[in-house]
Design a protein around this motif. Structure first.
Motif, mmCIF file in Angstrom:
data_model
loop_
_atom_site.group_PDB
_atom_site.id
_atom_site.type_symbol
_atom_site.label_atom_id
_atom_site.label_comp_id
_atom_site.label_asym_id
_atom_site.label_seq_id
_atom_site.Cartn_x
_atom_site.Cartn_y
_atom_site.Cartn_z
ATOM 1 N N PHE A 45 0.858 -1.197 0.000
ATOM 2 C CA PHE A 45 0.000 0.000 0.000
ATOM 3 C C PHE A 45 0.893 1.246 0.000
ATOM 4 C CE2 PHE A 45 -2.706 -3.229 1.981
ATOM 5 C CZ PHE A 45 -3.886 -3.070 1.271
ATOM 6 N N ASP A 46 0.449 2.281 -0.712
ATOM 7 C CA ASP A 46 1.269 3.498 -0.692
ATOM 8 C C ASP A 46 1.116 4.197 0.660
ATOM 9 O OD1 ASP A 46 -0.917 5.276 -0.761
ATOM 10 O OD2 ASP A 46 -0.941 5.332 -2.944
ATOM 11 N N ARG A 50 -1.609 3.646 3.758
ATOM 12 C CA ARG A 50 -1.204 3.071 5.055
ATOM 13 C C ARG A 50 -1.566 3.994 6.206
ATOM 14 N NH1 ARG A 50 4.497 2.541 4.669
ATOM 15 N NH2 ARG A 50 4.562 3.220 2.514
ATOM 16 N N VAL A 51 -1.412 5.299 5.964
ATOM 17 C CA VAL A 51 -1.805 6.282 6.996
ATOM 18 C C VAL A 51 -3.314 6.189 7.218
ATOM 19 C CG1 VAL A 51 -2.055 8.770 7.444
ATOM 20 C CG2 VAL A 51 0.113 7.868 6.593
ATOM 21 N N ASP A 52 -4.036 6.133 6.131
ATOM 22 C CA ASP A 52 -5.500 6.060 6.180
ATOM 23 C C ASP A 52 -5.969 4.831 6.962
ATOM 24 O OD1 ASP A 52 -7.422 7.680 5.162
ATOM 25 O OD2 ASP A 52 -7.989 6.245 3.586
ATOM 26 N N GLU A 133 -0.490 -12.361 3.113
ATOM 27 C CA GLU A 133 -0.484 -13.730 2.565
ATOM 28 C C GLU A 133 -1.880 -14.354 2.675
ATOM 29 O OE1 GLU A 133 2.471 -15.736 1.830
ATOM 30 O OE2 GLU A 133 1.227 -17.510 1.429
ATOM 31 N N VAL A 134 -2.487 -14.228 3.864
ATOM 32 C CA VAL A 134 -3.837 -14.778 4.069
ATOM 33 C C VAL A 134 -4.816 -14.079 3.127
ATOM 34 C CG1 VAL A 134 -5.731 -15.066 5.736
ATOM 35 C CG2 VAL A 134 -3.368 -15.456 6.474
ATOM 36 N N ALA A 135 -4.695 -12.735 3.045
ATOM 37 C CA ALA A 135 -5.600 -11.967 2.178
ATOM 38 C C ALA A 135 -5.445 -12.381 0.721
ATOM 39 C CB ALA A 135 -5.318 -10.474 2.340
ATOM 40 N N SER A 136 -4.229 -12.693 0.319
ATOM 41 C CA SER A 136 -3.967 -12.988 -1.101
ATOM 42 C C SER A 136 -4.672 -14.250 -1.576
ATOM 43 C CB SER A 136 -2.463 -13.101 -1.361
ATOM 44 O OG SER A 136 -1.966 -14.309 -0.802
ATOM 45 N N ASP A 151 -11.409 -5.011 4.475
ATOM 46 C CA ASP A 151 -12.061 -4.688 3.191
ATOM 47 C C ASP A 151 -11.051 -4.147 2.189
ATOM 48 O OD1 ASP A 151 -14.510 -5.432 4.127
ATOM 49 O OD2 ASP A 151 -15.191 -3.384 4.588
ATOM 50 N N ARG A 152 -10.165 -3.268 2.671
ATOM 51 C CA ARG A 152 -9.148 -2.693 1.766
ATOM 52 C C ARG A 152 -8.241 -3.791 1.215
ATOM 53 N NH1 ARG A 152 -7.877 3.082 2.631
ATOM 54 N NH2 ARG A 152 -9.783 3.877 3.546
ATOM 55 N N LEU A 153 -7.888 -4.731 2.091
ATOM 56 C CA LEU A 153 -7.012 -5.829 1.656
ATOM 57 C C LEU A 153 -7.724 -6.683 0.602
ATOM 58 C CD1 LEU A 153 -5.551 -6.791 5.107
ATOM 59 C CD2 LEU A 153 -4.142 -6.502 3.084
ATOM 60 N N ARG A 154 -8.987 -6.993 0.880
ATOM 61 C CA ARG A 154 -9.741 -7.833 -0.073
ATOM 62 C C ARG A 154 -9.837 -7.137 -1.419
ATOM 63 N NH1 ARG A 154 -13.519 -8.218 4.053
ATOM 64 N NH2 ARG A 154 -12.836 -9.810 5.504
ATOM 65 N N GLN A 155 -10.183 -5.834 -1.364
ATOM 66 C CA GLN A 155 -10.300 -5.075 -2.626
ATOM 67 C C GLN A 155 -8.987 -5.104 -3.392
ATOM 68 O OE1 GLN A 155 -11.509 -1.148 -1.464
ATOM 69 N NE2 GLN A 155 -13.511 -1.893 -0.797
#
Ligand code: PNS
Length: 161
Positions: A45-46, A50-52, A133-136, A151-155
């Motif tokens: 993530f940029d 990451r801050v968000d 890794e899990v998200a991937s 949600d961000r990871l899934r997207q």
């Protein structure tokens, strides 16, 4: 007011990080979660994302601020009027690298102390890389990260498929 800076890459901030933040709030008045660009680690993530995500994951704490920082950590700590760097320790394997970093930061600025906090054993295995890794592979994320971060990871991974 005793202010601590909790620096890291936070790609993304997970429950182990949140546990360290909660513990540090017991001994300090305010925590600044300082998100480093850290291009050497090639974060997924940029910096703004990451801050968000760190803001989302820490919004219920109170007394916690999140912001990006660039350059030398000890300079940023001074700039923010803090005197402590917070780092979490999960296992003995973390120690050597953390020890080196703490001594380097002490050499760079004698007035800043590194405070190590032991993460809960519940999260002692958890790293941001493992979460990704899990998200991937579409695995469950609720035990590891805030639901909105999940949600961000899934997207992100749906976007990659
Ligand atoms: O979450 P990480 O990747 O373990 O965090 C490492 C971080 C960001 C704390 C470290 O790389 C850092 O402090 N970077 C800023 C540059 C700096 O001051 N380096 C000297 C101390 S290692």
């Amino acid at each position: 007011m005793r202010i601590g800076v909790y620096p890291g890459t936070f790609d993304p901030l997970h429950h182990g990080h949140s546990d360290v933040i909660a513990r540090s709030l017991r001994v300090l008045d305010q925590i600044i979660v300082a998100v480093a660009p850290n291009p050497r680690k090639a974060p997924m993530f940029d910096l703004a994302e990451r801050v968000d995500m760190a803001k989302i994951a820490t919004k219920d704490f109170g007394r916690v601020e999140v912001e990006p920082f660039e350059g030398l950590l000890v300079q940023y700590v001074r700039q923010r009027g803090a005197h402590a760097i917070i780092r979490g320790l999960r296992a003995v394997s973390d120690f050597e690298h953390e020890f080196q970093m703490a001594l380097l930061n002490r050499k760079l600025d004698q007035g800043i102390e590194t405070v190590f906090l032991m993460a809960s054993e519940e999260y002692s295995y958890l790293t941001s890389s493992m979460v990704k890794e899990v998200a991937s592979v579409g695995g469950p994320l609720h035990d590891f990260v805030h639901p909105e971060v999940a949600d961000r990871l899934r997207q992100r991974f749906i976007g990659c498929r």
